[in-house]
Write a protein that holds these residues in place. Structure first.
Motif, PDB file in Angstrom:
ATOM      1  N   SER A  65       0.831  -1.205   0.000  1.00 42.40           N
ATOM      2  CA  SER A  65       0.000   0.000   0.000  1.00 42.40           C
ATOM      3  C   SER A  65       0.861   1.248   0.000  1.00 42.40           C
ATOM      4  N   ARG A  66       1.923   1.219   0.779  1.00 40.59           N
ATOM      5  CA  ARG A  66       2.841   2.368   0.814  1.00 40.59           C
ATOM      6  C   ARG A  66       3.449   2.620  -0.563  1.00 40.59           C
ATOM      7  N   ILE A  67       3.848   1.543  -1.246  1.00 39.01           N
ATOM      8  CA  ILE A  67       4.466   1.681  -2.565  1.00 39.01           C
ATOM      9  C   ILE A  67       3.471   2.253  -3.559  1.00 39.01           C
ATOM     10  N   ARG A  68       2.241   1.805  -3.497  1.00 37.31           N
ATOM     11  CA  ARG A  68       1.221   2.300  -4.434  1.00 37.31           C
ATOM     12  C   ARG A  68       0.974   3.799  -4.264  1.00 37.31           C
ATOM     13  N   ARG A  69       1.204   4.308  -3.057  1.00 36.92           N
ATOM     14  CA  ARG A  69       0.968   5.737  -2.811  1.00 36.92           C
ATOM     15  C   ARG A  69       2.120   6.614  -3.280  1.00 36.92           C
ATOM     16  N   LEU A  70       3.240   5.997  -3.646  1.00 30.19           N
ATOM     17  CA  LEU A  70       4.388   6.766  -4.115  1.00 30.19           C
ATOM     18  C   LEU A  70       4.130   7.313  -5.519  1.00 30.19           C
ATOM     19  N   GLY A  71       4.796   8.392  -5.847  1.00 31.90           N
ATOM     20  CA  GLY A  71       4.716   8.921  -7.196  1.00 31.90           C
ATOM     21  C   GLY A  71       5.600   8.125  -8.140  1.00 31.90           C
ATOM     22  N   PRO A  72       5.293   8.117  -9.434  1.00 35.62           N
ATOM     23  CA  PRO A  72       6.145   7.433 -10.416  1.00 35.62           C
ATOM     24  C   PRO A  72       7.565   7.991 -10.382  1.00 35.62           C
ATOM     25  N   SER A  73       8.520   7.136 -10.669  1.00 40.64           N
ATOM     26  CA  SER A  73       9.925   7.542 -10.589  1.00 40.64           C
ATOM     27  C   SER A  73      10.670   7.365 -11.903  1.00 40.64           C
ATOM     28  N   CYS A  74      10.059   6.648 -12.842  1.00 37.89           N
ATOM     29  CA  CYS A  74      10.689   6.381 -14.136  1.00 37.89           C
ATOM     30  C   CYS A  74       9.579   6.361 -15.178  1.00 37.89           C
ATOM     31  N   GLY A  75       9.323   7.518 -15.781  1.00 35.00           N
ATOM     32  CA  GLY A  75       8.143   7.601 -16.645  1.00 35.00           C
ATOM     33  C   GLY A  75       6.905   7.345 -15.809  1.00 35.00           C
ATOM     34  N   PRO A  76       6.015   6.438 -16.240  1.00 35.39           N
ATOM     35  CA  PRO A  76       4.808   6.144 -15.474  1.00 35.39           C
ATOM     36  C   PRO A  76       5.006   5.088 -14.388  1.00 35.39           C
ATOM     37  N   VAL A  77       6.243   4.603 -14.233  1.00 29.08           N
ATOM     38  CA  VAL A  77       6.537   3.434 -13.395  1.00 29.08           C
ATOM     39  C   VAL A  77       7.117   3.848 -12.048  1.00 29.08           C
ATOM     40  N   ARG A  78       6.706   3.144 -11.003  1.00 34.44           N
ATOM     41  CA  ARG A  78       7.358   3.220  -9.690  1.00 34.44           C
ATOM     42  C   ARG A  78       8.374   2.085  -9.640  1.00 34.44           C
ATOM     43  N   LEU A  79       9.638   2.411  -9.791  1.00 31.59           N
ATOM     44  CA  LEU A  79      10.681   1.392  -9.689  1.00 31.59           C
ATOM     45  C   LEU A  79      11.071   1.232  -8.228  1.00 31.59           C
ATOM     46  N   VAL A  80      11.066   0.003  -7.754  1.00 34.25           N
ATOM     47  CA  VAL A  80      11.432  -0.295  -6.373  1.00 34.25           C
ATOM     48  C   VAL A  80      12.643  -1.218  -6.393  1.00 34.25           C
ATOM     49  N   GLY A  81      13.754  -0.777  -5.813  1.00 34.08           N
ATOM     50  CA  GLY A  81      14.958  -1.581  -5.758  1.00 34.08           C
ATOM     51  C   GLY A  81      14.984  -2.473  -4.533  1.00 34.08           C
ATOM     52  N   VAL A  82      15.386  -3.727  -4.730  1.00 32.09           N
ATOM     53  CA  VAL A  82      15.583  -4.681  -3.630  1.00 32.09           C
ATOM     54  C   VAL A  82      17.038  -5.130  -3.704  1.00 32.09           C
ATOM     55  N   ASP A  83      17.859  -4.587  -2.815  1.00 26.23           N
ATOM     56  CA  ASP A  83      19.305  -4.810  -2.850  1.00 26.23           C
ATOM     57  C   ASP A  83      19.724  -5.568  -1.600  1.00 26.23           C
ATOM     58  N   GLY A  84      20.955  -6.021  -1.595  1.00 23.00           N
ATOM     59  CA  GLY A  84      21.506  -6.748  -0.460  1.00 23.00           C
ATOM     60  C   GLY A  84      22.615  -7.654  -0.948  1.00 23.00           C
ATOM     61  N   HIS A  85      23.335  -8.256  -0.025  1.00 24.89           N
ATOM     62  CA  HIS A  85      24.409  -9.166  -0.393  1.00 24.89           C
ATOM     63  C   HIS A  85      23.847 -10.404  -1.074  1.00 24.89           C
ATOM     64  N   ALA A  86      24.665 -11.058  -1.887  1.00 20.05           N
ATOM     65  CA  ALA A  86      24.265 -12.318  -2.505  1.00 20.05           C
ATOM     66  C   ALA A  86      23.927 -13.327  -1.408  1.00 20.05           C
ATOM     67  N   GLY A  87      22.784 -13.969  -1.534  1.00 17.63           N
ATOM     68  CA  GLY A  87      22.365 -14.949  -0.539  1.00 17.63           C
ATOM     69  C   GLY A  87      21.545 -14.378   0.595  1.00 17.63           C
ATOM     70  N   SER A  88      21.211 -13.086   0.539  1.00 18.95           N
ATOM     71  CA  SER A  88      20.492 -12.446   1.651  1.00 18.95           C
ATOM     72  C   SER A  88      18.974 -12.626   1.593  1.00 18.95           C
ATOM     73  N   GLY A  89      18.469 -13.256   0.535  1.00 18.44           N
ATOM     74  CA  GLY A  89      17.032 -13.507   0.457  1.00 18.44           C
ATOM     75  C   GLY A  89      16.267 -12.531  -0.419  1.00 18.44           C
ATOM     76  N   LYS A  90      16.949 -11.835  -1.297  1.00 19.17           N
ATOM     77  CA  LYS A  90      16.304 -10.828  -2.142  1.00 19.17           C
ATOM     78  C   LYS A  90      15.237 -11.416  -3.052  1.00 19.17           C
ATOM     79  N   SER A  91      15.568 -12.521  -3.702  1.00 17.84           N
ATOM     80  CA  SER A  91      14.638 -13.107  -4.680  1.00 17.84           C
ATOM     81  C   SER A  91      13.343 -13.564  -4.018  1.00 17.84           C
ATOM     82  N   THR A  92      13.473 -14.230  -2.872  1.00 16.06           N
ATOM     83  CA  THR A  92      12.274 -14.706  -2.168  1.00 16.06           C
ATOM     84  C   THR A  92      11.423 -13.544  -1.707  1.00 16.06           C
ATOM     85  N   PHE A  93      12.056 -12.535  -1.130  1.00 17.37           N
ATOM     86  CA  PHE A  93      11.312 -11.379  -0.659  1.00 17.37           C
ATOM     87  C   PHE A  93      10.646 -10.655  -1.823  1.00 17.37           C
ATOM     88  N   ALA A  94      11.381 -10.432  -2.904  1.00 16.56           N
ATOM     89  CA  ALA A  94      10.820  -9.736  -4.062  1.00 16.56           C
ATOM     90  C   ALA A  94       9.627 -10.501  -4.625  1.00 16.56           C
TER      91      ALA A  94
END
Length: 206
Positions: free
Chosen positions: A6-35
């Protein structure tokens, strides 16, 4: 997770019409599962995995490729086309379309790098110690990837030493059992991390 969506949906677009959300972290930290879980809470938001953009010759030298194939077209409101890399055959595959969507998640080591931050509506950092992350990653990938991991550890260490992401994270994500704890990140508070709740109640768990 739905509160975060819900918080993300309330954000304004950041790349044209798109809200890009970055999920970063060390390799093996669980990024893919969380994303993947966050994408589900966002009604199937697309996930761009940086493993598809990087390659053996450019573990972190893929900024130009991402900007030209993905960021620039999305910024114009157009469908992006990128060629995902096959890490076993060491070849790029046929172009894959990525149409503009209300939210697109960019998941992978370096998603919060300096060149991408201007296009992000939100940056999330998987807050797990690098040694523990790398240990989990090695266990996941098995003995056949041992040589690759030796090179990766050096490359990731050099990348984050020169272009850290965590200091610019809006939220820190910590896994707690089957759920996640969200805390304000350094960029969200300019101070030490604290739970995303009011008063002295428990941390936000999703």
């Amino acid at each position: 997770m739905h509160d975060l969506a819900s918080r993300i949906r309330r954000l304004g677009p950041s790349c044209g019409p798109v809200r890009l959300v970055g999920v970063d972290g060390h390799a093996g930290s669980g990024k893919s599962t969380f994303a993947g879980r966050l994408a589900g809470a966002l009604d199937g938001a697309p996930v761009l995995r940086l493993d598809d953009i990087a390659d053996h010759e450019a573990l972190f030298g893929w900024t130009g490729r991402l900007l030209s194939q993905v960021i620039e077209p999305l910024g114009r409101g157009e469908t992006a086309y990128y060629s995902p890399y096959d890490w076993r055959t060491r070849r790029f595959g046929p172009p894959r379309p990525l149409p503009p969507a209300p939210v697109i998640l960019v998941e992978g080591v370096g998603a919060g790098r300096r060149a991408l931050r201007p296009y992000l509506a939100l940056l999330l950092w998987m807050d797990l110690d690098r040694e523990e992350s790398w240990s989990r990653g090695r266990a996941r990938d098995g003995a056949e990837q041992r040589e690759f991991w030796e090179g990766w550890v050096r490359a990731e260490g050099e990348h984050f030493a020169g272009d850290p992401s965590r200091p610019f994270a809006d939220l820190l994500v910590r896994q707690r059992g089957e759920g996640y704890e969200m805390l304000n990140g350094p960029a969200g508070t300019g101070d030490s991390p604290r739970p995303l709740t009011q008063g002295d109640g428990p941390s936000a768990m999703w």
